[in-house]
Enzyme design. Sequence first.
Site, PDB file in Angstrom:
ATOM      1  N   CYS A   1       0.813  -1.222   0.000  1.00 44.79           N
ATOM      2  CA  CYS A   1       0.000   0.000   0.000  1.00 44.79           C
ATOM      3  C   CYS A   1       0.845   1.270   0.000  1.00 44.79           C
ATOM      4  CB  CYS A   1      -0.961   0.008   1.183  1.00 44.79           C
ATOM      5  SG  CYS A   1      -2.136  -1.341   1.115  1.00 44.79           S
TER       6      CYS A   1
ATOM      7  N   HIS B   1      -3.249   7.417   1.929  1.00 45.66           N
ATOM      8  CA  HIS B   1      -3.654   6.098   1.440  1.00 45.66           C
ATOM      9  C   HIS B   1      -5.071   5.830   1.937  1.00 45.66           C
ATOM     10  CE1 HIS B   1      -3.970   1.955   0.588  1.00 45.66           C
ATOM     11  NE2 HIS B   1      -3.767   1.543   1.817  1.00 45.66           N
TER      12      HIS B   1
ATOM     13  N   ASN C   1     -10.029   0.300  -0.728  1.00 42.13           N
ATOM     14  CA  ASN C   1      -8.563   0.341  -0.623  1.00 42.13           C
ATOM     15  C   ASN C   1      -7.971  -0.261  -1.909  1.00 42.13           C
ATOM     16  OD1 ASN C   1      -5.874  -0.099  -0.063  1.00 42.13           O
ATOM     17  ND2 ASN C   1      -6.222  -0.918   1.998  1.00 42.13           N
TER      18      ASN C   1
END
Length: 321
Positions: free
Chosen positions: A113, A248, A278
């Site tokens: 990520c 993020h 996500n």
Amino acid sequence: MIRSVFRGSGSALPAKVVSNAELSKTVDTSDEWIVERTGIRQRYIAGEDETTSTLAIGAARAALDDAGIDASEIDLIVLATATPDNTFPATATKVQAALGCTGGMAFDVQAVCSGFLYALATADSLLKSGMAKRALVIGAETFSRILDWEDRGTCVLFGDGAGALVIEAEEGEEANRGVIASRLHADGDQHDLLYVDGGPSTTQTVGHLRMKGREVFRHAVVNLSSVLREVIEDAGIAAADIDWVVPHQANARILDATARKLGLPAEKVIVTVDRHANTSAASVPLAFDTARKDGRIKDGDLVMFEAMGGGFTWGASLMRL
Ligand code: ACO
């Protein structure tokens, strides 16, 4: 002094949208649970003809159009992904071939990520060292392909997509534009909290994402607020000078908790997790492009990027547009 200055951004999403209600037909979950715990309302899921490279190519083309730069002028492609089309070669080389810019470097970086933060810092260093002049920095993922669709604790959280930035080396006295400061970190001791249980050298399978969500949440808030403080200090600014934080997009509660710890008002935090879920390495450039195209982020703004992901890895980067 050489600065990596921002030239343009683009993004791409799969055609198919899957709402929480649709997901609850196949998994034991509910729209209410997902929205309350994560802020996610829907995610985009890649179809059979969509891959990490097709999404990356779409985002890269849009970023080049936005920058008004021809693909032939790009001499560096850094693509962040944990879901490459193939084990090798790098998905970045597929993007390079599709764009027809075979003159420079192209490679993938893997920091899950936080991949986009690692890719941006790498590209920034290569531009500053004089090894390249114009870079495409891409985050692209198809996490839907590594999810265990029977694990309700993880499969509701992720989506697919891509985002890209064009940055260019500019020489001059002015120190106030482009990438101003970046910090990256990793802590391999935390492997078991977030990992994929497969791979070419272990199981010879792709594997599935495994996560201890509650513990990841706790580490995320601590690590992100600490790296944000480091970058703020390196840049010699106050938190209040930041126009936008582009975090993020893992979970609306992580975004809120991190902003609160730094005393940043919620209105300055770009949130797209409700729409995109996500998207791992794609989430920061995708959120950034979304907020530029809807008119929130403007030329001259001071923008902070931040992310944390599997490894653990985490980082932050400050850029003046
Ligand atoms: N629908 C309904 N119930 C669910 C679901 C679901 N999709 N998933 C879990 N549950 C249940 C659990 O089974 C558990 O039930 P039980 O109490 O009967 O055992 C209950 O909900 C609570 O489960 P927890 O996992 O403790 O729930 P929590 O409040 O921690 O929320 C979540 C889970 C949303 C994953 C949260 O921990 C989180 O957001 N963590 C951060 C993880 C993250 O964002 N990771 C992304 C990658 S890393 C990064 O990007 C930073």
